[in-house]
Design a protein around this motif. Structure first.
Motif, PDB file in Angstrom:
ATOM      1  N   TYR B  26       0.889  -1.072   0.091  1.00 18.91           N
ATOM      2  CA  TYR B  26       0.099   0.080   0.062  1.00 18.91           C
ATOM      3  C   TYR B  26       0.823   1.337   0.046  1.00 18.91           C
ATOM      4  CZ  TYR B  26       0.771  -0.280   5.085  1.00 18.91           C
ATOM      5  OH  TYR B  26       1.491  -0.519   6.258  1.00 18.91           O
ATOM      6  N   GLY B  27       0.325   2.447  -0.144  1.00 15.54           N
ATOM      7  CA  GLY B  27       0.998   3.674  -0.266  1.00 15.54           C
ATOM      8  C   GLY B  27       1.983   3.942   0.687  1.00 15.54           C
ATOM      9  N   TYR B  28       1.774   3.864   1.811  1.00 15.97           N
ATOM     10  CA  TYR B  28       2.669   4.402   2.670  1.00 15.97           C
ATOM     11  C   TYR B  28       3.673   3.447   2.965  1.00 15.97           C
ATOM     12  CZ  TYR B  28       4.389   6.056   7.423  1.00 15.97           C
ATOM     13  OH  TYR B  28       5.394   6.473   8.153  1.00 15.97           O
ATOM     14  N   GLU B  29       3.229   2.134   2.914  1.00 11.57           N
ATOM     15  CA  GLU B  29       4.263   1.223   2.973  1.00 11.57           C
ATOM     16  C   GLU B  29       5.498   1.216   1.761  1.00 11.57           C
ATOM     17  OE1 GLU B  29       2.448  -2.691   2.137  1.00 11.57           O
ATOM     18  OE2 GLU B  29       4.413  -3.774   3.128  1.00 11.57           O
ATOM     19  N   GLU B  32       7.495   4.522   2.824  1.00 14.27           N
ATOM     20  CA  GLU B  32       8.603   3.864   3.590  1.00 14.27           C
ATOM     21  C   GLU B  32       9.783   3.021   3.256  1.00 14.27           C
ATOM     22  OE1 GLU B  32       7.316   2.684   8.119  1.00 14.27           O
ATOM     23  OE2 GLU B  32       6.893   1.354   6.870  1.00 14.27           O
ATOM     24  N   GLN B  46       4.811  12.112  -0.620  1.00 13.43           N
ATOM     25  CA  GLN B  46       3.486  11.290  -0.761  1.00 13.43           C
ATOM     26  C   GLN B  46       2.796  11.970  -1.848  1.00 13.43           C
ATOM     27  OE1 GLN B  46       4.638  11.978   1.899  1.00 13.43           O
ATOM     28  NE2 GLN B  46       3.606  10.742   3.794  1.00 13.43           N
ATOM     29  N   SER B  47       3.064  13.576  -2.046  1.00 13.94           N
ATOM     30  CA  SER B  47       2.421  14.133  -3.196  1.00 13.94           C
ATOM     31  C   SER B  47       3.083  13.921  -4.709  1.00 13.94           C
ATOM     32  CB  SER B  47       2.600  15.608  -2.982  1.00 13.94           C
ATOM     33  OG  SER B  47       3.958  15.916  -3.098  1.00 13.94           O
ATOM     34  N   TYR B  50       1.691   9.140  -4.862  1.00 15.44           N
ATOM     35  CA  TYR B  50       0.384   8.749  -5.372  1.00 15.44           C
ATOM     36  C   TYR B  50      -0.002   9.140  -6.928  1.00 15.44           C
ATOM     37  CZ  TYR B  50      -0.654   7.210  -0.697  1.00 15.44           C
ATOM     38  OH  TYR B  50      -0.603   6.428   0.492  1.00 15.44           O
ATOM     39  N   PRO B  51       0.294  10.324  -7.276  1.00 14.10           N
ATOM     40  CA  PRO B  51      -0.166  10.565  -8.650  1.00 14.10           C
ATOM     41  C   PRO B  51       0.784   9.601  -9.520  1.00 14.10           C
ATOM     42  CG  PRO B  51       0.614  12.457  -7.664  1.00 14.10           C
ATOM     43  CD  PRO B  51       0.915  11.657  -6.611  1.00 14.10           C
ATOM     44  N   LEU B  53       1.595   6.407  -8.715  1.00 17.70           N
ATOM     45  CA  LEU B  53       0.862   5.287  -8.806  1.00 17.70           C
ATOM     46  C   LEU B  53      -0.392   5.192  -9.498  1.00 17.70           C
ATOM     47  CD1 LEU B  53       0.941   4.421  -4.765  1.00 17.70           C
ATOM     48  CD2 LEU B  53       1.968   2.910  -6.451  1.00 17.70           C
TER      49      LEU B  53
END
Lengths: 595, 123
Positions: B26-29, B32, B46-47, B50-51, B53
């Protein structure tokens, strides 16, 4: 709407407000569907939860996240990229629709402002001009003062006399009891003009007279105003009242009844005077410029022609030659139906309406406005028949659209000029000649297809084909009476009827012999015993039925039917118009029926 | 060390695809793991992630799926698709070629100074 898309997700997240503010800020970037925004919000919520579970603080996570606005833009762009082709096409289409709607809204607002802000500025007082012209008629040429005096002397007239379907016995009885009134009417009929004052409010004197006749009380509002006085029409040409018509119609009826009485009494001189007076009234209406008055004039002229033909048929030899010449002359030279229909007042009526509905840019153009449309609906007294214009709210909303749909002042006037030009030529065309383009067909087409483009024209334009037919019918009746008189004079002079119609021998104008339906000479045949004759037009079907009258006689005659139309008619329809239009002798119920 | 945006644009997706070839994440993982395993060089905000992904998902290289995590909450996991595996193989090949070329040119050498652990990447 944005909040509504992600609201429940954020509310259930259990995250603090600073984090939620970041997520809101990211999702605030537009052009994502509600589902897409919800999905992004859910993922970010889970992102922050994961971070917090790993021991990071909300503040640190927010700092690491970066600029939410920039993130929002990138995310929105990326989400849009991952859409399928169908979805992308749909979203493009949706954007196009929104852009179009926005554009239309801007255009509509522009039109709305234009529609709401302008107002007509009538510059010409047509009513005053008309009034001045009426006032310029010398007092001695005005018939109305005498007609009004006759009206004042007939306040005891039974109401039934005022109806179109009046009781003829009662009318004769009333006429016999009022010889002074008839003398007054005869004098009035000799004057060239009616001279009724131009007014847009009810005539108080006529209202008083009619109240006495009907035994009613004139109701007045508290301020003394007449409840029938509609302020919207004040000073408008369309609001000019013609209350003289009813009164003069009554006078013509009294003359006709008196003429009938006179024949019964053998007083042919009075019959002639009464008939001349009827023609005089018809002539006065013919000189008036409204179509309605011209039509009333024709109706009275028709009545006069009928009583003349009937009197000659019923009492051959009753009139001396001098009386017959007077009758013939009255109908030949003072024939209201012979001159072209005067449409000049129609034009003024149109111009007056235009200046009250459209703005004026000073160079002949202008546009519709809210107040103009309101004036239009008020003056036209549309009641329930005009759809959108009935409802003030819809009128308010549809009004700006009318600037696009409806012609502007210049276009409307140009169209009106074009139609009037063709109508003028049409009205001057001999009745038996069919125009290449039928103006009424063109008007009908305009009424169905361009009703909203030229509403003023389609509303104001009279049914001119009917007018032309009515004029031709009146003229034929009058010519029938002229010939009946001329043939009677010939019989008295020569001892027999002529074998054929020759204008010079009969001392009648050559065009009095024309069958208005065909353009050929009327059919004339003397009976075998030489004591009578038949004079007829071929009638509506343009076919010679040997003088067998059509069902319903003269009153059933309507427009001529061109051969091409006749072929398209059913047997039943053709049967109804079969037979000839017998002008003399007037048909009776005992006549043979057309086969 | 700060990695230029253009380089990150080329390396970031390969790095993410590489991490996902072992298992869905997942994203946070991913954020990290990237930071830890690249020694901070490929750490990305993150900014940026996510784009990226969503772009990979849009190209069909990864697919996303909401699943229950151990915490009991639903998380969005990204997994490599067959197309993603192929792209990873191609990209890896290219990176190898670039690295070889750089090495041959002497830009990279076995004697090159190791990167400090604390180096960052500009997004």
């Amino acid at each position: 709407m944005r909040g509504a898309a992600i609201g429940p997700v954020l509310a259930d997240s259990g995250l603090g407000e600073p984090v939620l503010a970041v997520i809101r800020s990211v999702c605030a970037k537009a052009r994502l569907s509600r589902a897409e925004k919800r999905d992004v919000a859910r993922e970010l919520v889970e992102h922050f939860h994961a971070g917090i579970e790993r021991g990071e603080t909300a503040e640190a996570l927010i700092a690491e996240f970066g600029d939410p606005h920039a993130a929002g833009k990138l995310i929105a762009r990326a989400v849009r990229r991952k859409r399928g082709p169908v979805r992308r096409a749909f979203m493009h289409a949706k954007r196009g629709v929104y852009a179009l709607a926005g554009l239309l809204l801007v255009i509509y607002l522009g039109l709305f402002a234009r529609f709401m802000l302008g107002s007509p500025s009538p510059s010409r007082d047509y009513v005053s001009e008309l009034a001045q012209r009426a006032e310029a008629i010398p007092e001695s040429d005005r018939a109305w003062p005498l007609y009004l005096e006759a009206a004042r002397r007939t306040t005891d007239a039974p109401p039934s006399l005022l109806d179109y379907e009046h009781d003829q016995d009662a009318t004769r009885e009333y006429a016999a009891a009022h010889p002074g009134v008839l003398e007054l009417i005869r004098s009035a009929s000799e004057r060239p003009h009616i001279g009724y004052p131009v007014r847009t409010s009810p005539d108080p004197e006529l209202a008083r007279i009619n109240a006495l006749r009907t035994g009613t009380v004139i109701e007045r509002a508290a301020d003394g105003a007449d409840p029938d006085d509609d302020a919207a029409y004040n000073d408008t040409l369309i609001g000019v009242l013609l209350e003289n018509i009813g009164e003069m119609r009554l006078h013509a009826r009294l003359l006709e009844a008196d003429a009938d009485l006179a024949m019964g009494q053998g007083d042919t001189a009075r019959f002639v005077s009464d008939t001349e007076a009827m023609i005089g009234i018809a002539e006065q209406f013919g000189r008036a410029r409204t179509i309605i008055e011209q039509l009333v004039g024709w109706a009275i002229a028709s009545d006069a022609s009928r009583i003349v033909r009937r009197a000659i048929e019923a009492s051959p030899g009753a009139f001396d030659d001098a009386q017959l010449r007077r009758l013939q002359r009255a109908m030949e030279t003072r024939d209201a139906a012979r001159k072209p229909v005067d449409l000049s007042l129609e034009r003024l009526l149109f111009e007056d309406m235009v200046q009250r509905i459209y703005t004026d840019n000073g160079s002949g153009n202008g546009h519709l406005t809210r107040s103009g449309v309101r004036t239009f609906t008020e003056l036209m007294d549309f009641g329930g028949g005009q759809g959108l214009l009935d409802d003030p709210t819809l009128r308010f909303l549809a009004g700006p659209a009318s600037l696009v749909v409806t012609a502007d002042r210049a276009e409307l006037t140009a169209k009106y000029d074009e139609i009037m030009l063709s109508l003028d030529a049409y009205m001057r065309l001999p009745y038996w000649e069919e125009p290449a383009v039928h103006p009424d067909v063109e008007l009908e087409r305009m009424h169905t297809q361009q009703r909203f483009r030229y509403p003023l024209i389609t509303t104001l334009m009279p049914a001119l084909a009917n007018l032309r037919t009515q004029q031709a019918i009146t003229r034929q009746r009058m010519d029938g009476a002229v010939l009946a008189v001329a043939l009677e004079r010939h019989r008295m002079r020569e001892g027999s009827y002529p074998t054929r119609l020759v204008a010079r021998e009969l001392e009648v104008p050559a065009d009095a012999l024309i069958d208005q339906m065909t353009g050929h000479t009327l059919v004339y045949s003397v009976s075998n015993d030489g004591l009578g004759y038949t004079l007829y037009s071929l009638g509506m079907d343009l076919d010679d039925d040997g003088g067998v009258p059509m069902l319903g006689g003269e009153d059933a005659v309507r427009a001529r039917i061109p051969p091409s139309y006749l072929e398209a008619m059913s047997q039943h329809e053709r049967a109804k118009i079969d037979g000839d239009w017998v002008l003399f002798p007037l048909p009776t119920e005992n006549d043979p029926v057309p086969e | 060390m700060k990695i230029e945006r253009e380089m990150m644009r080329g390396a970031g997706p390969v790095a993410v695809l590489h991490l996902l070839q072992r298992r869905p994440m997942y994203g946070y993982e991913l954020v990290e793991t990237l930071e830890q395993r690249s020694g901070g060089v490929l750490a990305m905000g993150q900014s940026t992630l996510y784009p990226m992904l969503y772009n990979l998902e849009g190209k069909g290289l990864v697919k996303a799926e909401w699943r229950s995590a151990e915490s009991g909450r639903d998380r969005k996991y990204y997994a490599l698709t067959a197309k993603g595996k192929k792209r990873l193989a191609d990209d890896t090949q290219q990176w190898r070629a670039v690295t070889d070329a750089m090495t041959k040119l002497g830009v990279l050498s076995r004697f090159a100074r190791p990167l400090p652990v604390s180096a960052g990447v500009s997004a």
